[in-house]
Scaffold this motif. Structure first.
Motif, PDB file in Angstrom:
ATOM      1  N   PHE A  11       0.851  -1.203   0.000  1.00 54.97           N
ATOM      2  CA  PHE A  11       0.000   0.000   0.000  1.00 54.97           C
ATOM      3  C   PHE A  11       0.884   1.250   0.000  1.00 54.97           C
ATOM      4  N   VAL A  30      -0.861   5.162   5.448  1.00 51.41           N
ATOM      5  CA  VAL A  30      -1.517   4.056   4.744  1.00 51.41           C
ATOM      6  C   VAL A  30      -1.068   2.685   5.246  1.00 51.41           C
ATOM      7  N   CYS A  31       0.047   2.603   5.946  1.00 54.99           N
ATOM      8  CA  CYS A  31       0.571   1.285   6.324  1.00 54.99           C
ATOM      9  C   CYS A  31      -0.329   0.599   7.354  1.00 54.99           C
ATOM     10  N   PRO A  32      -0.829  -0.596   7.054  1.00 51.11           N
ATOM     11  CA  PRO A  32      -1.668  -1.303   8.027  1.00 51.11           C
ATOM     12  C   PRO A  32      -0.875  -1.944   9.160  1.00 51.11           C
ATOM     13  N   ILE A  52      -5.032  -0.328   9.595  1.00 50.70           N
ATOM     14  CA  ILE A  52      -5.056   1.133   9.453  1.00 50.70           C
ATOM     15  C   ILE A  52      -6.107   1.728  10.404  1.00 50.70           C
ATOM     16  N   VAL A  99     -10.686   3.447   3.970  1.00 51.93           N
ATOM     17  CA  VAL A  99      -9.224   3.434   4.071  1.00 51.93           C
ATOM     18  C   VAL A  99      -8.605   3.112   2.718  1.00 51.93           C
ATOM     19  N   GLY A 100      -9.358   3.414   1.645  1.00 50.09           N
ATOM     20  CA  GLY A 100      -8.916   3.046   0.298  1.00 50.09           C
ATOM     21  C   GLY A 100      -7.832   3.932  -0.289  1.00 50.09           C
ATOM     22  N   SER A 101      -7.535   5.048   0.367  1.00 49.64           N
ATOM     23  CA  SER A 101      -6.467   5.924  -0.125  1.00 49.64           C
ATOM     24  C   SER A 101      -5.998   6.814   1.016  1.00 49.64           C
ATOM     25  N   PHE A 102      -4.852   7.443   0.832  1.00 53.94           N
ATOM     26  CA  PHE A 102      -4.303   8.338   1.840  1.00 53.94           C
ATOM     27  C   PHE A 102      -5.315   9.435   2.218  1.00 53.94           C
ATOM     28  N   ILE A 154      -8.146   8.205   4.292  1.00 56.95           N
ATOM     29  CA  ILE A 154      -7.757   7.883   5.669  1.00 56.95           C
ATOM     30  C   ILE A 154      -7.708   9.159   6.517  1.00 56.95           C
ATOM     31  N   ILE A 155      -7.231  10.245   5.905  1.00 61.86           N
ATOM     32  CA  ILE A 155      -7.195  11.526   6.624  1.00 61.86           C
ATOM     33  C   ILE A 155      -8.618  11.972   6.991  1.00 61.86           C
ATOM     34  N   LEU A 204      -7.572  -2.005  -4.025  1.00 63.92           N
ATOM     35  CA  LEU A 204      -7.807  -0.557  -3.928  1.00 63.92           C
ATOM     36  C   LEU A 204      -8.567  -0.060  -5.157  1.00 63.92           C
TER      37      LEU A 204
END
Lengths: 74, 247, 346
Positions: A22, A62-64, B24, B175-178, B181-182, B222
């Motif tokens: 990822f 992004v790191c799980p 994540i 959580v499919g992309s940066f 996630i933000i 993704l």
């Protein structure tokens, strides 16, 4: 008085990596690639090209598997 | 931007598969609880499924419920210990198939708890069976020819189910992309805040990849999330502080 | 101490409040709904929480949550609803949490009917749900005994960290009798095992204790053996010299008690063993009975014999064990005396 800017670096706990990639997919600087080496868990972990790395922290986000940290050094 | 350190609440490496979104989400949740100084007063309620692997690695108090019943357990805890921050953390099979009734009624009563539902469209722990959230045509071990909506129904959209309810907060993140996630972290923080302020029930559904059971690479997973999953499950905030938005 | 003239279900509910139960989550079903009705009004006044759950499944899991948080919690049901509680009771036993359950027995399998019965004996005494556990099951025979056993059940549940059950029935639950209540107690919910946030300490996990217990099989074996050794309760009435010993609990034991005095007045040596705990079954009650003992006769309000099997196990079948099944009707004491005389004439 001048404010000294601290240097940011990326640290890696490679034995946590499960090789999902990822970080490699997400890295805006294209600084991450898969190592040919495997870690203690048997996964090909990730390598950072520190010349390209901007320490932006996307890999941390992004790191799980909690591989990356961005830390400041004096 | 300062340092980014792994939250201390993550006391051990997680036990999830490579590329699993739970890792994540665990980290984001740990960050929020630490930033809001809630770790010492948090009690989580998990049930059965991959989510429950976190009770050994995520350092808050935990109660593990019977499959599907985490919301009812959380209600019991919160009612006798209102001073604690009480949350559920469940997968979609757990919370929306066997636990649909408990999940919905916690919202119907606007219980002052916070629910996190991780939607990866599949039963992960049992090896990739069809979930209520599986997409039409999705191949799983119990829908080998692809999910047939005439037999199994359309994907269950919990946000739509809850939109009419008088709850405090409702959002779907990913959580499919940066970038997502933000955003997710903001949603989680908002949901948690609603409980702390006594406004009531908050739910954040989180779209999450399961490369193992989707039988995809991380990139494939993704892409699938961006191309297919989000068409059925749009992200955004739907209720904020009890006010319905048109997200 | 408070005196009152009260219905069994109401008295049970009041006793739970006085035992410092602070959480009740339940679902209506006849003939136990008065427990909910009473608690919906009186538990909040006593500072506790009453929640009408969306199902028995939710109710028992709310109890699981409240118990995990260290509070005294209870739910009640009857027959069909009691079946739904079993999943949660198994989990609560597996997590070694204290909680009290009530089954106001009604008649029949499936939907059955709301008449008094003693058909749930197996589910009450064998654990009820899946896996290796037992529930300490108390069978009150009067409204006063219901009150006394509810308080005891909460104490024993905490002592052994195990679910306890009040096995009532539609008659005991619906009848009105004079009753004396104890003073309301105060209990500290902050047990060392309870979740209340780690508060600077180590985090706790409440789940099946088997994951974190060494020699789990032996541990569980010993736990229930200890309960079996220490918690048998019964009442014995003129059993020592009896030729026929009746065995009955709950509502049917009251008729049997009358049958014993009727029979004794006629010179028939009838006795009674009344289990107060149906698990652990009071095996000790059967030790050292007189040499003149010719048979046991269980009196049960069910269509199939249940209690009989435990008497057979407890006595090793050295003496014949007969059963009289009254279905959903409460037999007269004369009927029972006749059954006993018929056995003597065999």
């Amino acid at each position: 008085m001048t404010k000294k800017k601290k240097k940011r670096i990326v640290t890696q706990s490679n034995n946590r990596c499960k090789g999902c990639r990822f970080c490699e997919i997400s890295c805006p600087a294209e600084a991450i690639s898969v190592s040919s080496e495997v870690n203690a868990k048997g996964y090909n972990y990730m390598e950072i090209d520190h010349k390209k790395c901007t320490t932006c922290g996307v890999c941390y986000t992004v790191c799980p598997d909690y591989v990356f940290e961005i830390i400041e050094v004096a | 931007m300062t340092e980014k350190r792994i939250p201390k609440t993550l006391v051990e490496d997680n036990k999830f598969c490579p590329g699993c979104g739970h890792g994540i989400i665990n980290r984001v949740l740990a960050e929020v609880l630490e930033e809001m100084e809630l770790v010492d007063m948090a009690i989580g309620s998990v049930a059965v499924g991959c989510a429950c692997l976190m009770i050994d690695t995520f350092g808050t108090d935990w109660v593990q419920a019977a499959h599907g019943r985490a919301a009812a357990v959380a209600c019991g805890i919160k009612r006798v210990r209102p001073e604690n921050f009480v949350f559920t953390y469940q997968g979609d099979g757990d919370s929306l198939a066997i636990g649909f009734s408990e999940t919905m009624y916690a919202a119907v009563r606007n219980e002052n708890i916070t629910a996190f539902i991780v939607n990866n469209g599949i039963f992960g722990m049992t090896g990739g069976q069809m979930a209520p959230t599986s997409l039409p045509g999705q191949r799983t071990t119990t829908s080998p020819a692809g999910k047939d909506p005439s037999l199994a129904g359309q994907p269950l959209n919990i946000i739509n189910q809850m939109r009419q309810l008088p709850i405090a907060y409702l959002a779907r993140g990913s959580v499919g992309s940066f970038k997502e996630i933000i955003k997710l972290k903001k949603y989680i923080k908002a949901a948690v805040t609603n409980q702390i302020e006594g406004k009531g029930y908050g739910l954040v559904e989180i779209l999450s990849p399961c490369p193992t059971n989707w039988k995809m690479t991380m990139r494939g997973a993704l892409d699938h999330m961006g191309d297919n999953v989000k068409n059925f499950f749009p992200t955004g905030e739907f209720i904020k502080e009890g006010v319905h938005t048109d997200a | 101490m408070t005196r009152a003239f009260m219905k069994g279900n109401h008295a049970l509910a009041e006793a739970a409040i006085r035992a410092n139960m602070t959480f009740f989550g339940g679902y209506p079903i006849t003939p136990q709904s008065e427990i909910l009705e009473y608690l919906s009004d009186n538990l909040p006044k006593a500072g506790g929480t009453f929640l009408q759950a969306e199902s028995e499944l939710a109710g028992v899991n709310m109890v699981y949550g409240a118990a995990a948080a260290g509070h005294r919690a209870m739910t009640s049901s009857s027959g069909p609803g009691f079946s739904l509680l079993q999943e949660g009771i198994s989990y609560i036993a597996s997590a070694e949490l204290p909680a009290v359950f009530v089954d106001v027995q009604r008649y029949g399998s499936g939907l059955g009917d709301i008449f008094q019965a003693q058909s749930d004996y197996y589910v009450a005494t064998r654990g009820g749900g899946h896996g290796d556990y037992r529930v300490i099951a108390y069978a009150p025979a009067s409204v006063q005994e219901t009150v006394d056993l509810v308080g005891l059940a909460f104490d024993k549940a905490e002592q052994y960290r195990n679910p306890c059950l009040i096995l009532s029935d539609a008659s005991i639950a619906q009848m009105m009798e004079p009753v004396v209540f104890p003073e309301k107690r105060k209990c500290d919910p902050d047990h060392e095992w309870a979740v209340r946030g780690k508060r600077g300490g180590d985090f706790k996990k409440i789940t099946s204790t088997m994951y974190y217990t060494e020699n789990f099989d032996q541990y569980i074996h010993d736990k229930y053996a200890t309960i079996q050794a220490n918690e048998q309760r019964w009442e014995s009435i003129q059993a020592e010299d009896a030729e026929i010993v009746l065995v009955a609990y709950g509502i049917s034991s009251r008729i049997c008690k009358e049958a014993v005095s009727t029979a004794r007045a006629e010179g028939i040596r009838l006795g009674l063993i009344r289990p107060i705990t149906v698990w652990p079954f009071p095996e000790e009650a059967f030790d050292g009975l007189g040499k003149g003992l010719r048979a046991y006769l269980t009196v049960e309000l069910s269509a199939l014999p249940r209690l009989r099997d435990d008497v057979m196990l407890a006595t090793g079948m050295k003496t014949p064990v007969h059963h009289f099944l009254a279905g959903n009707t409460v037999p007269s004491s004369q009927t029972i005396v006749k059954q006993a005389v018929a056995l003597l004439e065999k």
